[in-house]
Design an enzyme around this catalytic site. Structure first.
Site, PDB file in Angstrom:
ATOM      1  N   ASP A  52     -32.095  68.614  89.021  1.00 45.75           N
ATOM      2  CA  ASP A  52     -33.387  67.935  89.070  1.00 45.75           C
ATOM      3  C   ASP A  52     -34.106  68.145  87.742  1.00 45.75           C
ATOM      4  O   ASP A  52     -33.717  68.995  86.942  1.00 45.75           O
ATOM      5  CB  ASP A  52     -34.239  68.470  90.229  1.00 45.75           C
ATOM      6  N   ASP A  79     -37.607  69.078  86.188  1.00 45.12           N
ATOM      7  CA  ASP A  79     -38.970  69.571  86.412  1.00 45.12           C
ATOM      8  C   ASP A  79     -39.792  69.398  85.135  1.00 45.12           C
ATOM      9  O   ASP A  79     -39.259  69.422  84.034  1.00 45.12           O
ATOM     10  CB  ASP A  79     -38.927  71.056  86.805  1.00 45.12           C
ATOM     11  N   ASP A 114     -37.236  83.572  83.355  1.00 42.16           N
ATOM     12  CA  ASP A 114     -36.296  84.683  83.460  1.00 42.16           C
ATOM     13  C   ASP A 114     -35.337  84.813  82.277  1.00 42.16           C
ATOM     14  O   ASP A 114     -35.291  85.836  81.606  1.00 42.16           O
ATOM     15  CB  ASP A 114     -35.534  84.634  84.807  1.00 42.16           C
TER      16      ASP A 114
HETATM   17  P1  ATP Z   1     -30.858  75.336  89.257  1.00 33.71           P
HETATM   18  O1  ATP Z   1     -29.857  74.675  88.412  1.00 33.71           O
HETATM   19  O2  ATP Z   1     -30.261  76.082  90.364  1.00 33.71           O
HETATM   20  O3  ATP Z   1     -31.994  74.456  89.685  1.00 33.71           O
HETATM   21  P2  ATP Z   1     -32.906  76.575  87.701  1.00 33.71           P
HETATM   22  O4  ATP Z   1     -32.855  77.564  86.589  1.00 33.71           O
HETATM   23  O5  ATP Z   1     -33.474  75.225  87.392  1.00 33.71           O
HETATM   24  O6  ATP Z   1     -31.453  76.464  88.303  1.00 33.71           O
HETATM   25  P3  ATP Z   1     -35.020  76.779  89.607  1.00 33.71           P
HETATM   26  O7  ATP Z   1     -35.134  77.678  90.782  1.00 33.71           O
HETATM   27  O8  ATP Z   1     -35.025  75.305  89.773  1.00 33.71           O
HETATM   28  O9  ATP Z   1     -33.689  77.234  88.870  1.00 33.71           O
HETATM   29  O10 ATP Z   1     -36.178  77.218  88.619  1.00 33.71           O
HETATM   30  C1  ATP Z   1     -36.663  76.419  87.561  1.00 33.71           C
HETATM   31  C2  ATP Z   1     -37.106  77.290  86.391  1.00 33.71           C
HETATM   32  O11 ATP Z   1     -38.123  78.198  86.791  1.00 33.71           O
HETATM   33  C3  ATP Z   1     -36.001  78.173  85.823  1.00 33.71           C
HETATM   34  O12 ATP Z   1     -35.203  77.495  84.870  1.00 33.71           O
HETATM   35  C4  ATP Z   1     -36.783  79.311  85.223  1.00 33.71           C
HETATM   36  O13 ATP Z   1     -37.296  78.941  83.962  1.00 33.71           O
HETATM   37  C5  ATP Z   1     -37.952  79.462  86.166  1.00 33.71           C
HETATM   38  N1  ATP Z   1     -37.676  80.469  87.225  1.00 33.71           N
HETATM   39  C6  ATP Z   1     -37.137  80.251  88.448  1.00 33.71           C
HETATM   40  N2  ATP Z   1     -37.040  81.389  89.152  1.00 33.71           N
HETATM   41  C7  ATP Z   1     -37.536  82.359  88.375  1.00 33.71           C
HETATM   42  C8  ATP Z   1     -37.729  83.768  88.531  1.00 33.71           C
HETATM   43  N3  ATP Z   1     -37.364  84.381  89.641  1.00 33.71           N
HETATM   44  N4  ATP Z   1     -38.299  84.449  87.508  1.00 33.71           N
HETATM   45  C9  ATP Z   1     -38.674  83.807  86.376  1.00 33.71           C
HETATM   46  N5  ATP Z   1     -38.512  82.513  86.159  1.00 33.71           N
HETATM   47  C10 ATP Z   1     -37.961  81.773  87.140  1.00 33.71           C
HETATM   48 MG    MG Z   2     -33.912  73.611  88.877  1.00 29.26          MG
END
Ligand code: ATP
Ligand code: MG
Length: 445
Positions: free
Chosen positions: A73, A75, A149
């Site tokens: 997705d 964001d 993170d």
């Molecule tokens: P995915 O491909 O699974 O969506 P993602 O990294 O995009 O992986 P999301 O949960 O969609 O994971 O989170 C979006 C963003 O928010 C991450 O890329 C990161 O920058 C931030 N983020 C998410 N969870 C955390 C956390 N626990 N601590 C700090 N930053 C976080």
């Molecule tokens: Mg994501």
């Protein structure tokens, strides 16, 4: 050493400590043109920028595009407050109470728009282990980057200029196939232990190595996961198991000593030779489905993960002299109760899991009318897939699974020829059940 220092001064590179100004990486260097991002996220950024705000595609999408993976997705992060975002879009709504985000509807897409988050400070509420409880202060873009993170997750893509803003050397880390924590890993895990799971999941999914600094503390700190609310763990486990790389994730979870806190019984399961084979087969199956773009069902997954625990408990109850079906139901409840304390498997999923398990003994009955009744069960297909896995793992005879494969597929009138002869006890049992249909999977027959 001195030569290094001089060369750094003369190369014009900023010292590592100055993280407030991002590196601006042009499209000529990273190659992500704006047509690679979804039209919804592009239009969302454009509208916000027209209203004078900053707006970027951020997080996983930028990271995935940089390594050539398909983003899940797109964001958007902005310096506009949720209220201000709301006013820019007719079709949008604010969601969440503690940290509000805005859902912007663009055609078929829903874009999640988040306001930059501020740094943690002395007022940040934490629990006694240091886990951050409230994290709802807005901040600058640099603070927002530092709150993320991993370095690879702190990248901001501007569709207007097609540049990537890189605050923490994420692009370089991605090139080096490294997943590096922003800041001091121990402190970041204490703030949010789920980051340990994210490290494992993202590394497995993206083919990255967890940087040793971030990897080392995980084993020591794994216990902190016990302190994470079960609903959050469940969400994260589900992400992990449906990532398309669950086998890799699970293997790595075990290597890092992380599986204990998650599914309290998973370590036990994986140590039983039969259990491990079954779980790995089921997960490989799921990975294959995910990668081919087919859906997966959480209840099927959790039913496979916990099945051997049910079997072990069921056998124990049978050895104590309990009746077969009531013992199965008791074993199911026991296993789900133990899991439920750690992992908030939702009630709906729990119901589906039980149904899947409870149908298993009914596959043994291949005489009379019962096989026809089983075929009519709404959950027959899932229960049959489960049966095939059990056979493939060697828990039951493959002949039973093969029989059911044929029974489903032959013409209706051929089915009768396949039925096994009734055993002498069968009729008596059925009569008894008819009188008292309270317990057991055959109650609905
Ligand atoms: P995915 O491909 O699974 O969506 P993602 O990294 O995009 O992986 P999301 O949960 O969609 O994971 O989170 C979006 C963003 O928010 C991450 O890329 C990161 O920058 C931030 N983020 C998410 N969870 C955390 C956390 N626990 N601590 C700090 N930053 C976080
Ligand atoms: Mg994501």
């Amino acid at each position: 050493m001195i030569r290094k220092l001089i060369s750094r001064v003369f190369s014009g590179k900023k010292p590592a400590a100055n993280r407030h100004e991002p590196a601006v990486i042009p499209v000529s260097s990273h190659g992500i043109t704006r047509d690679r991002i979804s039209s919804g996220s592009r239009r969302t950024c454009e509208t916000l920028q027209q209203h004078g705000y900053k707006a970027y595609v951020v997080g996983g999408a930028v990271r995935d595009l940089l390594i050539g993976a398909e983003p899940k997705d797109f964001d958007v992060a902005t310096d506009a407050t949720p209220e201000q975002v709301r006013h820019c879009f007719r079709r949008s709504r604010i969601i969440g109470r503690r940290f509000q985000i805005v859902h912007v509807m663009m055609g078929q897409e829903t874009i999640e728009v988040t306001t930059f988050r501020g740094a943690l400070d002395a007022n940040t509420k934490k629990d006694e282990h240091g886990r951050v409880l409230h994290d709802n202060v807005f901040g600058t873009q640099a603070e927002d980057a530092a709150r993320r993170d991993f370095t690879a997750n702190a990248l901001y893509y501007d569709p207007a200029t097609e540049a990537v803003l890189d605050y923490h050397h994420g692009v370089g880390d991605l090139k080096a196939k490294t997943l590096r924590m922003i800041g001091e890993p121990r402190a970041r895990y204490r703030e949010d232990p789920v980051r340990m799971l994210r490290a494992v999941r993202l590394a497995a999914k993206l083919g990255l190595q967890i940087d040793p600094e971030a990897r080392k503390p995980i084993r020591d700190m794994a216990d902190l996961l016990e302190n994470v609310p079960p609903a959050r763990l469940f969400d994260e486990m589900l992400k992990l198991l449906t990532s398309g790389f669950s086998v890799k994730c699970l293997t790595q979870l075990r290597d890092e000593g992380l599986h204990h806190g998650l599914l309290p019984l998973l370590d036990v399961i994986l140590e039983q030779p039969m259990g491990e084979k079954f779980v790995m087969l089921a997960l490989a199956n799921t990975d294959d489905r995910v990668r081919r773009g087919k859906g997966t069902s959480p209840s099927f997954l959790f039913a496979t993960l916990l099945w051997h625990e049910v079997l072990a408990h069921w056998e124990k109850l049978l050895a104590e002299g309990q009746l077969k079906i009531p013992a199965l139901y008791q074993a199911m409840d026991h296993v789900l109760d133990v899991q439920g304390e750690k992992l908030a498997i939702t009630r709906r999923i729990t119901g589906d899991i039980k149904e899947l398990w409870a149908l298993q003994p009914r596959f043994e009955q291949r005489a009379g009318k019962r096989p026809y009744a089983l075929l009519e069960q709404p959950r027959f297909r899932a229960a049959y897939d489960f049966l095939v896995l059990r056979a493939q793992a060697g828990e039951i005879d493959m002949e039973i699974a093969d029989w059911w494969t044929r029974f489903q597929n032959v013409e209706g009138d051929k089915r009768g020829e396949m039925l096994l002869p009734e055993q002498p006890g069968d009729k008596k049992k059925r009569r008894r059940r008819k009188k008292k249909p309270a317990a057991g999977p055959s109650a609905s027959e």
